[in-house]
Write a protein that holds these residues in place. Sequence first.
Motif, mmCIF file in Angstrom:
data_model
loop_
_atom_site.group_PDB
_atom_site.id
_atom_site.type_symbol
_atom_site.label_atom_id
_atom_site.label_comp_id
_atom_site.label_asym_id
_atom_site.label_seq_id
_atom_site.Cartn_x
_atom_site.Cartn_y
_atom_site.Cartn_z
ATOM 1 N N ASN A 1 0.799 -1.233 0.000
ATOM 2 C CA ASN A 1 0.000 0.000 0.000
ATOM 3 C C ASN A 1 0.830 1.281 0.000
ATOM 4 O OD1 ASN A 1 -2.426 -1.455 0.078
ATOM 5 N ND2 ASN A 1 -2.458 -1.481 2.318
ATOM 6 N N MET A 2 2.168 1.186 0.041
ATOM 7 C CA MET A 2 2.994 2.382 0.150
ATOM 8 C C MET A 2 3.474 2.848 -1.227
ATOM 9 S SD MET A 2 4.205 4.637 2.277
ATOM 10 C CE MET A 2 4.058 3.828 3.881
ATOM 11 N N VAL A 3 3.190 4.106 -1.551
ATOM 12 C CA VAL A 3 3.751 4.756 -2.734
ATOM 13 C C VAL A 3 5.104 5.348 -2.343
ATOM 14 C CG1 VAL A 3 3.486 6.726 -4.297
ATOM 15 C CG2 VAL A 3 1.537 5.240 -3.821
ATOM 16 N N VAL A 4 6.096 5.240 -3.241
ATOM 17 C CA VAL A 4 7.458 5.666 -2.923
ATOM 18 C C VAL A 4 7.963 6.623 -3.995
ATOM 19 C CG1 VAL A 4 9.821 4.912 -2.454
ATOM 20 C CG2 VAL A 4 7.891 3.462 -1.769
ATOM 21 N N ILE A 5 8.425 7.813 -3.568
ATOM 22 C CA ILE A 5 8.864 8.866 -4.489
ATOM 23 C C ILE A 5 10.285 9.299 -4.140
ATOM 24 C CG2 ILE A 5 8.368 11.165 -5.411
ATOM 25 C CD1 ILE A 5 5.498 10.822 -4.432
ATOM 26 N N ASP A 6 11.129 9.467 -5.158
ATOM 27 C CA ASP A 6 12.504 9.945 -4.974
ATOM 28 C C ASP A 6 12.736 11.128 -5.916
ATOM 29 O OD1 ASP A 6 15.149 10.165 -4.229
ATOM 30 O OD2 ASP A 6 15.837 8.430 -5.377
ATOM 31 N N PRO A 7 12.384 12.359 -5.492
ATOM 32 C CA PRO A 7 12.466 13.516 -6.389
ATOM 33 C C PRO A 7 13.891 13.979 -6.621
ATOM 34 C CG PRO A 7 11.771 14.207 -4.207
ATOM 35 C CD PRO A 7 11.840 12.712 -4.168
ATOM 36 N N CYS A 8 14.077 14.660 -7.736
ATOM 37 C CA CYS A 8 15.407 15.101 -8.164
ATOM 38 C C CYS A 8 15.806 16.448 -7.589
ATOM 39 C CB CYS A 8 15.456 15.156 -9.693
ATOM 40 S SG CYS A 8 16.902 15.985 -10.391
ATOM 41 N N ASP A 9 14.870 17.407 -7.567
ATOM 42 C CA ASP A 9 15.267 18.794 -7.283
ATOM 43 C C ASP A 9 14.107 19.565 -6.657
ATOM 44 O OD1 ASP A 9 13.523 19.190 -9.439
ATOM 45 O OD2 ASP A 9 14.838 20.610 -10.452
ATOM 46 N N ALA A 10 14.321 20.867 -6.469
ATOM 47 C CA ALA A 10 13.305 21.721 -5.847
ATOM 48 C C ALA A 10 12.067 21.848 -6.719
ATOM 49 C CB ALA A 10 13.908 23.105 -5.577
ATOM 50 N N HIS A 11 12.251 21.933 -8.015
ATOM 51 C CA HIS A 11 11.132 22.042 -8.956
ATOM 52 C C HIS A 11 10.187 20.850 -8.798
ATOM 53 C CE1 HIS A 11 9.096 23.061 -12.744
ATOM 54 N NE2 HIS A 11 9.249 21.810 -13.109
ATOM 55 N N GLU A 12 10.765 19.668 -8.676
ATOM 56 C CA GLU A 12 9.938 18.474 -8.571
ATOM 57 C C GLU A 12 9.287 18.344 -7.199
ATOM 58 O OE1 GLU A 12 9.969 14.156 -10.400
ATOM 59 O OE2 GLU A 12 11.870 14.616 -9.394
ATOM 60 N N ILE A 13 10.015 18.683 -6.148
ATOM 61 C CA ILE A 13 9.441 18.619 -4.805
ATOM 62 C C ILE A 13 8.203 19.509 -4.718
ATOM 63 C CG2 ILE A 13 9.818 19.246 -2.390
ATOM 64 C CD1 ILE A 13 12.738 18.348 -2.788
ATOM 65 N N ALA A 14 8.304 20.725 -5.259
ATOM 66 C CA ALA A 14 7.182 21.662 -5.207
ATOM 67 C C ALA A 14 5.956 21.096 -5.908
ATOM 68 C CB ALA A 14 7.587 22.993 -5.831
ATOM 69 N N GLN A 15 6.154 20.323 -6.966
ATOM 70 C CA GLN A 15 5.031 19.725 -7.686
ATOM 71 C C GLN A 15 4.565 18.418 -7.055
ATOM 72 O OE1 GLN A 15 6.026 19.324 -11.833
ATOM 73 N NE2 GLN A 15 6.080 21.523 -12.185
ATOM 74 N N ALA A 16 5.490 17.719 -6.392
ATOM 75 C CA ALA A 16 5.139 16.425 -5.796
ATOM 76 C C ALA A 16 4.251 16.578 -4.573
ATOM 77 C CB ALA A 16 6.411 15.661 -5.439
ATOM 78 N N VAL A 17 4.413 17.661 -3.816
ATOM 79 C CA VAL A 17 3.635 17.831 -2.586
ATOM 80 C C VAL A 17 2.132 17.825 -2.851
ATOM 81 C CG1 VAL A 17 3.113 19.453 -0.715
ATOM 82 C CG2 VAL A 17 5.488 18.883 -1.252
ATOM 83 N N PRO A 18 1.603 18.638 -3.750
ATOM 84 C CA PRO A 18 0.152 18.552 -4.013
ATOM 85 C C PRO A 18 -0.262 17.229 -4.629
ATOM 86 C CG PRO A 18 1.210 20.101 -5.526
ATOM 87 C CD PRO A 18 2.217 19.765 -4.486
ATOM 88 N N ALA A 19 0.632 16.595 -5.403
ATOM 89 C CA ALA A 19 0.298 15.288 -5.972
ATOM 90 C C ALA A 19 0.190 14.230 -4.879
ATOM 91 C CB ALA A 19 1.356 14.883 -6.994
ATOM 92 N N MET A 20 1.031 14.324 -3.869
ATOM 93 C CA MET A 20 0.945 13.408 -2.725
ATOM 94 C C MET A 20 -0.389 13.569 -2.014
ATOM 95 S SD MET A 20 4.771 13.996 -1.183
ATOM 96 C CE MET A 20 4.571 13.009 0.306
ATOM 97 N N ALA A 21 -0.788 14.823 -1.810
ATOM 98 C CA ALA A 21 -2.050 15.082 -1.114
ATOM 99 C C ALA A 21 -3.237 14.582 -1.910
ATOM 100 C CB ALA A 21 -2.184 16.573 -0.838
ATOM 101 N N GLN A 22 -3.159 14.670 -3.220
ATOM 102 C CA GLN A 22 -4.280 14.245 -4.067
ATOM 103 C C GLN A 22 -4.444 12.725 -4.050
ATOM 104 O OE1 GLN A 22 -3.952 15.595 -8.109
ATOM 105 N NE2 GLN A 22 -6.119 15.249 -8.535
ATOM 106 N N HIS A 23 -3.337 12.012 -3.890
ATOM 107 C CA HIS A 23 -3.402 10.552 -3.821
ATOM 108 C C HIS A 23 -3.985 10.123 -2.486
ATOM 109 C CE1 HIS A 23 -2.182 6.345 -4.208
ATOM 110 N NE2 HIS A 23 -1.717 6.431 -2.967
ATOM 111 N N ARG A 24 -4.968 9.239 -2.504
ATOM 112 C CA ARG A 24 -5.578 8.742 -1.276
ATOM 113 C C ARG A 24 -4.828 7.511 -0.804
ATOM 114 N NH1 ARG A 24 -7.972 12.441 1.245
ATOM 115 N NH2 ARG A 24 -9.014 10.820 2.501
#
Length: 337
Positions: free
Chosen positions: A157-180
């Motif tokens: 059940n665990m999704v795992v993310i390894d972002p590259c940089d600040a640009h990606e982190i900023a976009q990954a945060v709302p995507a994490m919240a959207q995922h249930r």
Amino acid sequence: MTGAGDRGQHDRPRLTTSAMIASIAAEGQRTMAAPFGHALVALAQEDPSILGMTADLGKYTDLHVFAQAFPERHYQMGMAEQLLFGAASGLAAEGFTPFATTYAVFASRRAYDFIHQTIAEEERNVKIACALPGLTSGYGPSHQATEDLALFRAMPNMVVIDPCDAHEIAQAVPAMAQHRGPVYMRLLRGQVPLVLDEYGYSFELGKAKLLRDGADVLFVSSGIMTMRALEAATALAADRVDCGVLHVATIKPLDEAAILAACARPGRLVVVAENHSVHGGLGEAVAGLLMRAGVHPAFRMVGLPDAFLAAGALPTLHDRYGISTNALCARVKTWLG
């Protein structure tokens, strides 16, 4: 008494604490300050369910930015990681969306069972963001999370993310919240490099993206190793080695279709590069996928050794363990003969 082995010690630059926890940004590289903290604040302004939680490491996971903006939605749990994740699970059960931060070693080793039993098994909507992933600290094995991807990849059940940089982190945060459901993200903190915006990149959960194409070598990479792969591709071009870079930010679920399509192209070396142990991370995930699908390119892995790593200055350690740009270039040249 000074022995023969100590001669010349006073002529060398003294190792400082800052060298052991230094930013991974190269001198003169563009950076963004605390991208995770600022992205979480922006998200919380739109979503009242967002909470920020930490175990005495708010300043060191950039959660202090959130705490200043939303003190009533910030929870400081003290040096008690098990309590942090147990409480996060309870808050998620009440309809909140907690973002829980600590160091990756503490989540993956100290509190693993609490995450496994109270968050993953119950499919609680908890987002885990952890600093100092892989070899991004010079403080030795107690702070170097070289096996976190393997541990969380194996957790149902665990999704795992390894972002590259600040640009990606900023976009990954709302995507994490959207995922249930539960998500684990490796976190780069402080002054974080900006790289992917130059490639028109946009983060999509579960999607790998080809950043550049190349006829001779394909780097399949995640996290800071995508930055290194892009740097290596530029350097190797001077030696007429044409390199592509496939960035795989989501380690689980893996974008199998994109990886198979890129690796099935004949005539080029596939190099999986990750800031993680060679056991259980992206490299073995890709290797297993290729074997199951019957796709058999020339294949190599760049990752951290199966060892407890040394303490020291990060640039020195990255060279020693083969994840610096220069080390990556040298390996590729050797493999190409």
